[in-house]
Design an enzyme around this catalytic site. Structure first.
Site, PDB file in Angstrom:
ATOM      1  N   ARG A   1     -15.946 -19.264 -18.063  1.00 57.08           N
ATOM      2  CA  ARG A   1     -17.112 -19.702 -17.287  1.00 57.08           C
ATOM      3  C   ARG A   1     -18.374 -18.899 -17.608  1.00 57.08           C
ATOM      4  NH1 ARG A   1     -18.062 -17.646 -12.368  1.00 57.08           N
ATOM      5  NH2 ARG A   1     -18.242 -19.710 -11.422  1.00 57.08           N
TER       6      ARG A   1
ATOM      7  N   PRO B   1       1.252  -5.837 -15.037  1.00 58.25           N
ATOM      8  CA  PRO B   1       0.861  -5.179 -13.775  1.00 58.25           C
ATOM      9  C   PRO B   1       0.516  -3.707 -13.990  1.00 58.25           C
ATOM     10  CG  PRO B   1       3.216  -5.710 -13.787  1.00 58.25           C
ATOM     11  CD  PRO B   1       2.637  -6.292 -15.028  1.00 58.25           C
TER      12      PRO B   1
ATOM     13  N   ASP C   1     -23.080 -15.449  -8.348  1.00 60.34           N
ATOM     14  CA  ASP C   1     -21.741 -15.341  -7.782  1.00 60.34           C
ATOM     15  C   ASP C   1     -21.469 -13.926  -7.298  1.00 60.34           C
ATOM     16  OD1 ASP C   1     -20.831 -17.886  -8.107  1.00 60.34           O
ATOM     17  OD2 ASP C   1     -19.907 -17.533 -10.056  1.00 60.34           O
TER      18      ASP C   1
ATOM     19  N   GLU D   1      11.716  -8.565 -17.530  1.00 61.43           N
ATOM     20  CA  GLU D   1      11.296  -7.203 -17.155  1.00 61.43           C
ATOM     21  C   GLU D   1      10.026  -6.789 -17.885  1.00 61.43           C
ATOM     22  OE1 GLU D   1      12.355  -5.258 -14.734  1.00 61.43           O
ATOM     23  OE2 GLU D   1      13.628  -6.961 -14.246  1.00 61.43           O
TER      24      GLU D   1
HETATM   25  N1  SAH Z   1       8.911  -4.964 -14.806  1.00 62.74           N
HETATM   26  C1  SAH Z   1       7.499  -5.161 -14.786  1.00 62.74           C
HETATM   27  C2  SAH Z   1       7.114  -6.523 -14.219  1.00 62.74           C
HETATM   28  C3  SAH Z   1       7.484  -7.645 -15.102  1.00 62.74           C
HETATM   29  S1  SAH Z   1       6.962  -9.189 -14.467  1.00 62.74           S
HETATM   30  C4  SAH Z   1       6.854  -4.101 -13.914  1.00 62.74           C
HETATM   31  O1  SAH Z   1       7.443  -3.733 -12.900  1.00 62.74           O
HETATM   32  O2  SAH Z   1       5.754  -3.646 -14.244  1.00 62.74           O
HETATM   33  C5  SAH Z   1       6.955 -10.160 -15.936  1.00 62.74           C
HETATM   34  C6  SAH Z   1       5.622 -10.356 -16.593  1.00 62.74           C
HETATM   35  O3  SAH Z   1       4.721 -10.960 -15.677  1.00 62.74           O
HETATM   36  C7  SAH Z   1       4.917  -9.118 -17.076  1.00 62.74           C
HETATM   37  O4  SAH Z   1       5.361  -8.712 -18.343  1.00 62.74           O
HETATM   38  C8  SAH Z   1       3.468  -9.560 -17.121  1.00 62.74           C
HETATM   39  O5  SAH Z   1       3.172 -10.244 -18.329  1.00 62.74           O
HETATM   40  C9  SAH Z   1       3.392 -10.568 -15.973  1.00 62.74           C
HETATM   41  N2  SAH Z   1       2.799  -9.991 -14.742  1.00 62.74           N
HETATM   42  C10 SAH Z   1       3.426  -9.756 -13.578  1.00 62.74           C
HETATM   43  N3  SAH Z   1       2.582  -9.254 -12.664  1.00 62.74           N
HETATM   44  C11 SAH Z   1       1.375  -9.186 -13.254  1.00 62.74           C
HETATM   45  C12 SAH Z   1       0.089  -8.752 -12.824  1.00 62.74           C
HETATM   46  N4  SAH Z   1      -0.132  -8.269 -11.610  1.00 62.74           N
HETATM   47  N5  SAH Z   1      -0.929  -8.831 -13.707  1.00 62.74           N
HETATM   48  C13 SAH Z   1      -0.741  -9.301 -14.953  1.00 62.74           C
HETATM   49  N6  SAH Z   1       0.456  -9.718 -15.417  1.00 62.74           N
HETATM   50  C14 SAH Z   1       1.499  -9.664 -14.591  1.00 62.74           C
END
Ligand code: SAH
Length: 254
Positions: free
Chosen positions: A151, A86, A166, A113
């Protein structure tokens, strides 16, 4: 293209890899997708891949060693290592287009985490997010990325046209689509689409795409206007001013 997905939960990908475009693309050898079960690189009797965080606090962190080993296992000369996170850049069409030109992608799916920072610092070329929200693991984000990229690969979908028109490809959202029947529960398909007049259909579709972009995505509309400003200025000179002047001078002579 070769895609290697490193995950603690390979089973999540089962249906995804075995249906529709992704299935066909693999069958046609447009792409080869391998799942790398991170657990096999785990440590100790329990093949541990996570541990509690230094500094304390809730949750677990994915350990360095299994991830380093897994990435090393799939690495090639042209490997491009992506971490789903994220905290990464939010995925958009331009990024998907760029990734579709790579020879190989290694995608790391985080859990808990997240991953030990040293993995990100040393191994990862690019961090990609699917939006400003948190899901529990990188598996679904990785599927989103794989689908967006695959795709675009030549041969993945039959007509190139079907992705070139698209949403986002040309900076606009897509226009509305209709199919048979022409009237359903008293709801009619717009007459222009039944007219057979291709110019009028093109015009209607563009207007609808512009309208949707303007209403739903004002920031996308603003950047579309900026990027097409030069073209519109050139065209408006050619199409409106020049012919009008040409016509009036002709009528003056007559
Ligand atoms: N503690 C982290 C969230 C971990 S969630 C934070 O607050 O930033 C666990 C895993 O889910 C992450 O390591 C990632 O690989 C995935 N993940 C969660 N949300 C995501 C998103 N919006 N985009 C891409 N990967 C995501």
């Amino acid at each position: 293209m070769k895609i290697d997905v490193i995950t603690l939960f390979p089973g999540i990908f089962n249906g995804f890899l075995e249906e529709s475009i992704i299935k066909k693309a693999q069958k046609r050898k447009v792409v080869g997708i391998s799942l790398v079960d991170l657990r096999q690189f785990g440590e100790g009797r329990h093949l541990t891949c996570d541990d509690s965080p230094y500094g304390g606090g809730a949750g677990m962190v994915m350990k360095c060693a299994p991830l380093f080993k897994a990435v090393q296992e799939v690495s090639r000369k042209n490997s491009h290592v992506i971490l789903m996170s994220p905290q990464g850049k939010i995925l958009n069409q331009a990024m998907a287009n760029k990734l579709a030109k790579k020879k190989q992608l290694t995608i790391i799916c985080g859990r808990y985490e997240g991953i030990d920072e040293r993995v990100r610092a040393r191994l990862v070329d690019e961090e990609i997010s699917i939006g400003d929200f948190v899901v529990s693991g990188g598996e679904i984000p990785a599927m989103v990325l794989v689908e967006a990229v695959v795709r675009l690969l030549p041969g993945a979908i039959s007509k190139q046209e079907s992705y070139e028109k698209d949403s986002f490809y040309n900076g606009l959202l897509d226009w509305p689509h209709y199919t048979r029947p022409a009237i359903y529960n008293k709801m009619k398909v717009p007459a222009v689409l039944l007219s057979g007049n291709h110019m009028a259909i093109e015009k209607w579709r563009r207007e609808q795409a512009e309208k949707a972009t303007k209403i739903n995505r004002p920031e996308l509309w603003a950047s579309y206007l900026r990027s097409t400003k030069a073209i519109r200025t050139r065209n408006s000179k050619r199409e409106i001013h020049l012919p009008v002047r040409a016509r009036s001078s002709k009528s003056e002579k007559q």
